[in-house]
Design an enzyme around this catalytic site. Structure first.
Site, mmCIF file in Angstrom:
data_model
loop_
_atom_site.group_PDB
_atom_site.id
_atom_site.type_symbol
_atom_site.label_atom_id
_atom_site.label_comp_id
_atom_site.label_asym_id
_atom_site.label_seq_id
_atom_site.Cartn_x
_atom_site.Cartn_y
_atom_site.Cartn_z
ATOM 1 N N CYS A 118 0.808 -1.223 0.000
ATOM 2 C CA CYS A 118 0.000 0.000 0.000
ATOM 3 C C CYS A 118 0.840 1.271 0.000
ATOM 4 O O CYS A 118 0.304 2.365 -0.121
ATOM 5 C CB CYS A 118 -0.904 0.001 1.216
ATOM 6 S SG CYS A 118 -1.804 -1.531 1.378
ATOM 7 N N HIS A 176 -3.498 7.852 5.456
ATOM 8 C CA HIS A 176 -3.608 6.521 4.871
ATOM 9 C C HIS A 176 -5.056 6.056 5.066
ATOM 10 O O HIS A 176 -5.675 5.557 4.138
ATOM 11 C CB HIS A 176 -2.594 5.574 5.516
ATOM 12 C CG HIS A 176 -2.479 4.281 4.793
ATOM 13 N ND1 HIS A 176 -2.240 4.219 3.448
ATOM 14 C CD2 HIS A 176 -2.603 2.992 5.214
ATOM 15 C CE1 HIS A 176 -2.211 2.935 3.076
ATOM 16 N NE2 HIS A 176 -2.432 2.178 4.121
ATOM 17 N N GLU A 200 -2.954 5.501 13.198
ATOM 18 C CA GLU A 200 -2.523 6.653 12.403
ATOM 19 C C GLU A 200 -2.812 7.958 13.143
ATOM 20 O O GLU A 200 -1.974 8.868 13.152
ATOM 21 C CB GLU A 200 -3.228 6.656 11.033
ATOM 22 C CG GLU A 200 -2.761 7.817 10.154
ATOM 23 C CD GLU A 200 -3.169 7.680 8.692
ATOM 24 O OE1 GLU A 200 -4.030 6.843 8.389
ATOM 25 O OE2 GLU A 200 -2.599 8.423 7.862
ATOM 26 N N LYS A 226 -10.022 7.686 0.689
ATOM 27 C CA LYS A 226 -10.351 6.288 0.328
ATOM 28 C C LYS A 226 -11.841 6.012 0.415
ATOM 29 O O LYS A 226 -12.351 5.129 -0.278
ATOM 30 C CB LYS A 226 -9.588 5.316 1.230
ATOM 31 C CG LYS A 226 -8.100 5.215 0.892
ATOM 32 C CD LYS A 226 -7.405 4.134 1.700
ATOM 33 C CE LYS A 226 -5.952 3.940 1.298
ATOM 34 N NZ LYS A 226 -5.055 5.000 1.791
ATOM 35 N N HIS A 245 -9.473 1.849 -1.749
ATOM 36 C CA HIS A 245 -8.036 1.693 -1.504
ATOM 37 C C HIS A 245 -7.408 1.090 -2.761
ATOM 38 O O HIS A 245 -7.639 -0.061 -3.091
ATOM 39 C CB HIS A 245 -7.840 0.779 -0.291
ATOM 40 C CG HIS A 245 -6.430 0.709 0.202
ATOM 41 N ND1 HIS A 245 -5.342 1.049 -0.590
ATOM 42 C CD2 HIS A 245 -5.922 0.335 1.408
ATOM 43 C CE1 HIS A 245 -4.229 0.876 0.116
ATOM 44 N NE2 HIS A 245 -4.551 0.451 1.324
ATOM 45 N N PHE A 281 1.274 -2.904 4.565
ATOM 46 C CA PHE A 281 1.507 -4.219 5.144
ATOM 47 C C PHE A 281 3.001 -4.488 5.047
ATOM 48 O O PHE A 281 3.648 -4.108 4.064
ATOM 49 C CB PHE A 281 0.779 -5.296 4.333
ATOM 50 C CG PHE A 281 -0.642 -5.530 4.772
ATOM 51 C CD1 PHE A 281 -1.210 -4.822 5.820
ATOM 52 C CD2 PHE A 281 -1.416 -6.480 4.128
ATOM 53 C CE1 PHE A 281 -2.522 -5.059 6.223
ATOM 54 C CE2 PHE A 281 -2.729 -6.721 4.517
ATOM 55 C CZ PHE A 281 -3.276 -6.019 5.561
#
Lengths: 92, 402
Positions: free
Chosen positions: B162, B294, B305, B326, B331, B390
């Site tokens: 990502c 994010h 976050e 998003k 995403h 990830f």
């Protein structure tokens, strides 16, 4: 017959969880929580995958909101009951 | 070190087929997430996504091009055409040798793989199309852009899940900064909306079946999107000498690794990336007016976050506007930092602060100004865009208006 099936489900689930927790099945009590057994959130996801494969059921579980899922993972006993219900629902 | 500016931007994603329509949709708080349409979608538990509807490859490419271009390449080429056209650059002669392409993607030609595995495993055929390998390789998009435009400088593809787009743009920034290139095409592309792509994600149990609600107390997971965004990064002196329209200046970039868990986010790694991006060129936390988060809408990401932003910005976190776009476009995994940079550019260039839509209930763990539901018009000095992948790989890029 019904009783035997229930035992069978319980044993199989305990075996699945034991493998994730790196424990022997005899060390797992129905009242234990996954947390107590050291199964983290990814371990829970793996247990659910193994349960789906073992019993050919679809487990409604979202790791973002375990408490809102229709599948109660708060204890080993609750998981057993939830799986028994899924198996029962599938028969109908 | 050379200064780096952005002189072109292009995109195709669920919100729009170009930048103007995408930014307008963002300013209107449009949700482009809806029912997925592809083969075997009925066998998925997750049946929603930010899919580009009404896209017909034949409208954009010849039959022979389509034979070589997986959808992720098609999207990247469409986005780069728009970006290059806006920049007004031509790459004949020396400029071509000083220009390269660094793109991010996570899945690369995943649809090509999905289709061809079906062919050999499901349909039992013993033959696949001869171009399967050049179509599925992760660098296909970067290579085709270099071929189409004659870009002969440093080109490669970055894969960090990502964070791929942000890592790619960081490389492009540093290549120009250090003098290794004059111009870089950069951004990212992703096209994972197919049966195998979603089926794999379903297994993690982090996807929402009903919508993307970042920072909202009712959030229950991420929703995938698809598309690309590509930018022209250019040496400031070069852009100035030719009288180019400058959209924004790239003023900082940093990357860190959590070194902790393969899927769980980590506050310290994220906070360190934000702090280092600001330190990169001495940005004061108070100068950061907008953060494109994010904001995946998983329970964990959004909470961590927000804590990381507080950690990195200190008291300035109470003033900063933070949104996750998003909720509107989904995403885009390896392409997401690209599309999200469009929102960061719109913030510093036009003062358009994109909202976090689908926000119905405050979460005490996300107690920042998340610009709920409605866009704002406000001048901001500096915007940053976060990407936390990830694998614990974090990349943060900072922009300001020139």
């Amino acid at each position: 017959m019904g009783h035997n099936t229930a035992m069978c489900v319980e044993d199989k689930i305990i075996a699945i969880i034991a493998e994730q927790a790196f424990l022997e099945p005899k060390d797992i009590a129905p009242t234990n929580t996954l947390d107590e057994l050291g199964v983290d959130s990814m371990g829970v996801v793996e247990c659910i995958f193994a349960i789906e494969e073992q019993f050919d059921v679809q487990v409604p579980f979202n790791a973002n909101s375990p408490e809102a899922s229709q599948f109660d993972v708060s204890s080993i006993q609750s998981i057993i009951r939830a799986v028994e219900k899924l198996i029962e629902d599938k028969k109908q | 070190m050379n200064r780096v500016v952005i002189t072109g931007q292009g995109t195709i994603n669920a919100l729009g087929m170009d930048v103007a329509s995408t930014v307008e949709a963002m300013s209107n708080g449009t949700c482009a997430i809806g029912p997925l349409e592809f083969d075997n979608v009925d066998r998925l538990n997750i049946q929603i996504g930010g899919q580009i509807k009404g896209y017909v490859a034949q409208d954009h490419f010849s039959r022979s091009n389509i034979g070589l271009y997986d959808p992720f390449t098609q999207y990247a080429v469409i986005a780069s055409n728009e970006a290059i056209s806006q920049s007004g650059l031509h790459f004949e002669g020396e400029l071509g040798t000083c220009t390269g392409v660094v793109l991010g993607t996570a899945g690369g030609g995943l649809q090509t793989q999905d289709q061809n595995y079906r062919t050999v495993y499901q349909d039992g055929k013993n033959r696949v199309h001869p171009f399967v390998v050049p179509r599925l390789m992760n660098n296909a998009a970067a290579s085709h852009i270099s071929i189409i435009y004659g870009l002969k400088g440093p080109s490669f593809t970055v894969a960090s899940a990502c964070a791929s787009s942000n890592h790619a743009m960081g490389q492009a920034y540093n290549l120009i900064r250090s003098g290794m290139a004059k111009v870089m095409m950069t951004g990212g592309s992703e096209s994972m909306l197919c049966f195998g792509g979603i089926k794999a994600w379903e297994g993690l149990r982090v996807m929402s079946p009903d919508g993307c609600r970042p920072f909202c107390a009712t959030r229950n997971g991420m929703v995938q999107g698809e598309g690309a965004a590509v930018f022209v990064f250019e040496d400031f002196d070069h852009a100035k000498a030719r009288g180019a329209d400058i959209l924004a200046e790239v003023i900082g970039f940093a990357m860190t690794s959590d070194a902790s868990d393969i899927v769980m986010p980590n506050k310290d790694g994220a906070a360190r990336a934000i702090r280092l991006a600001l330190n990169d060129t001495g940005i004061n936390p108070e100068d950061v007016g907008y953060i494109n988060a994010h904001g995946t809408a998983t329970a964990m990401n959004d909470r961590i976050e927000c804590a990381a932003i507080r950690d990195a910005l200190g008291a300035a976190a109470d003033k900063v506007m933070v949104s996750s776009t998003k909720a509107m476009h989904g995403h885009l995994i390896g392409g997401t930092g690209g599309v999200e940079l469009l929102a960061a550019i719109a913030a510093v260039k036009d003062g358009m602060i994109a909202p976090t839509i689908n926000h119905t209930q405050n979460d005490p763990d996300c107690d920042l100004d998340v610009v709920p539901n409605i866009a704002r018009q406000e001048r901001v000095k500096v915007a940053i865009s976060n990407a936390f992948a990830f694998g614990g790989l974090n990349a943060v890029i900072a922009l300001k208006a020139l």
